[in-house]
Write a protein that holds these residues in place. Structure first.
Motif, short mmCIF file in Angstrom:
data_model
loop_
_atom_site.label_atom_id
_atom_site.label_comp_id
_atom_site.label_asym_id
_atom_site.label_seq_id
_atom_site.Cartn_x
_atom_site.Cartn_y
_atom_site.Cartn_z
N ASN A 101 1.09 -1.26 -0.84
CA ASN A 101 0.26 -0.16 0.05
C ASN A 101 1.13 1.84 -0.01
O ASN A 101 0.74 1.61 -1.07
CB ASN A 101 -0.67 -0.35 1.32
N ARG A 108 2.52 1.65 -3.55
CA ARG A 108 1.43 2.09 -4.32
C ARG A 108 1.35 3.55 -4.25
O ARG A 108 0.81 4.07 -5.34
CB ARG A 108 0.37 1.38 -4.56
N ASP A 109 1.09 4.82 -3.44
CA ASP A 109 0.69 5.35 -2.77
C ASP A 109 1.39 5.92 -1.25
O ASP A 109 1.27 5.96 -0.50
CB ASP A 109 -0.83 5.82 -2.47
N VAL A 169 0.04 8.36 1.10
CA VAL A 169 -0.48 7.20 2.43
C VAL A 169 0.34 8.01 4.08
O VAL A 169 -0.49 8.15 5.45
CB VAL A 169 -1.30 6.37 2.17
#
Length: 288
Positions: free
Chosen positions: A85, A88-89, A92
């Motif tokens: 996660n 990917r980003d 965040v």
């Protein structure tokens, strides 16, 4: 079908909501309270002559520890539990209102911050490590209580009388009477790695210092770094016990929950520090 005699978790994690993303939450308050207790204890150590960390040093220590816990805990969460996660980003990381902290990452962050403070004020690193370790448990305890209020990191399915129905543990929309009750493992961990570890560390801190103050021969267990090692070992063992009742929240590693696996690493570090301290003591013929 679940017996509704079990308590259904309905605690509100928000104390006061300002905007959609800004609010005062019990989880954030637990961190504030943990830091206040920790630095209250450090202030008491100074007043009673049990610490060389003067008030002006405590300000730098406070800021560095806060940054170490927050940055280390946040990075640790994504690196240890949500790597995909995060890759990917990466942004965040900054969405703190979505939650996500890892105690093992916080330990790493605190270690880095402590090394910086020790170097800045020329404080023996192991001695500072003992001081920080002796005041860390209140934050762990309050953090686990906040986990319970949030209804997150719940335990395994159980039929013990004190089991709790956590609505968030089931798919959205599932009727409450179909949700299985679970161990309130957050409370177990608050008692083990929080309260029990706090009592032990405070007892050890004051007994070690009293021994030195009374002019008695300093035992190996009073050498600088020993308390820090005991904290790491104690936390690892108590965390391992708590993990037996907790539902794994990520893929297993070698058949163990990630909390259990990372605790084994901390256990090895704690034992390694003890071995190093005692070997160096024998080599030098004196305490560190």
């Amino acid at each position: 079908m679940t017996d509704l005699a079990y308590w259904v978790h309905d605690l509100d994690p928000v104390i006061y909501q300002f905007t959609e993303t800004i609010a005062i939450r019990w989880y954030g308050l637990s961190y504030v309270a943990g830091f206040l207790i920790a630095f209250g204890l450090l202030g008491m150590y100074w007043k009673r002559g049990r610490s060389q960390v003067a008030p002006y040093m405590q300000e730098s220590l406070a800021m560095s520890m806060i940054l170490g816990v927050v940055i280390g805990g946040r990075l640790g969460y994504f690196l240890f539990y949500e790597t995909g996660n995060f890759l990917r980003d990466p942004l965040v990381f900054f969405r703190v209102w979505e939650g996500g902290m890892a105690s093992h990452g916080g330990f790493i962050g605190v270690t880095v911050a402590g090394l910086w403070v020790a170097r800045k004020f020329k404080i023996p690193r192991l001695q500072l490590g003992d001081l920080v370790a002796s005041v860390a448990a209140p934050g762990l305890m309050l953090g686990r209580l906040a986990n319970f209020i949030n209804g997150e990191l719940w335990g395994k399915v159980s039929d013990v009388p004190w089991a709790v129905i956590f609505p968030q543990s089931a798919p959205a929309g599932m009727p409450v009477h179909l949700i299985e009750p679970r161990h309130p493992s957050q409370l177990y961990q608050a008692g083990l790695e929080g309260l029990l570890l706090l009592v032990y560390m405070q007892w050890r801190f004051w007994s070690v210092n009293r021994q030195a103050q009374e002019g008695q021969p300093v035992s190996p267990s009073a050498a600088h770094g020993h308390l820090m090692a005991e904290f790491l070992i104690g936390y690892s063992i108590l965390r391992w016990i708590g993990e037996l009742f907790r539902e794994p929240d990520a893929a297993l590693i070698m058949g163990m929950s990630r909390g259990s696996f990372y605790s084994l690493v901390l256990l090895a570090v704690g034992i390694g520090i003890l071995v190093w301290i005692r070997r160096r003591r024998l080599t030098n013929g004196q305490s560190l």
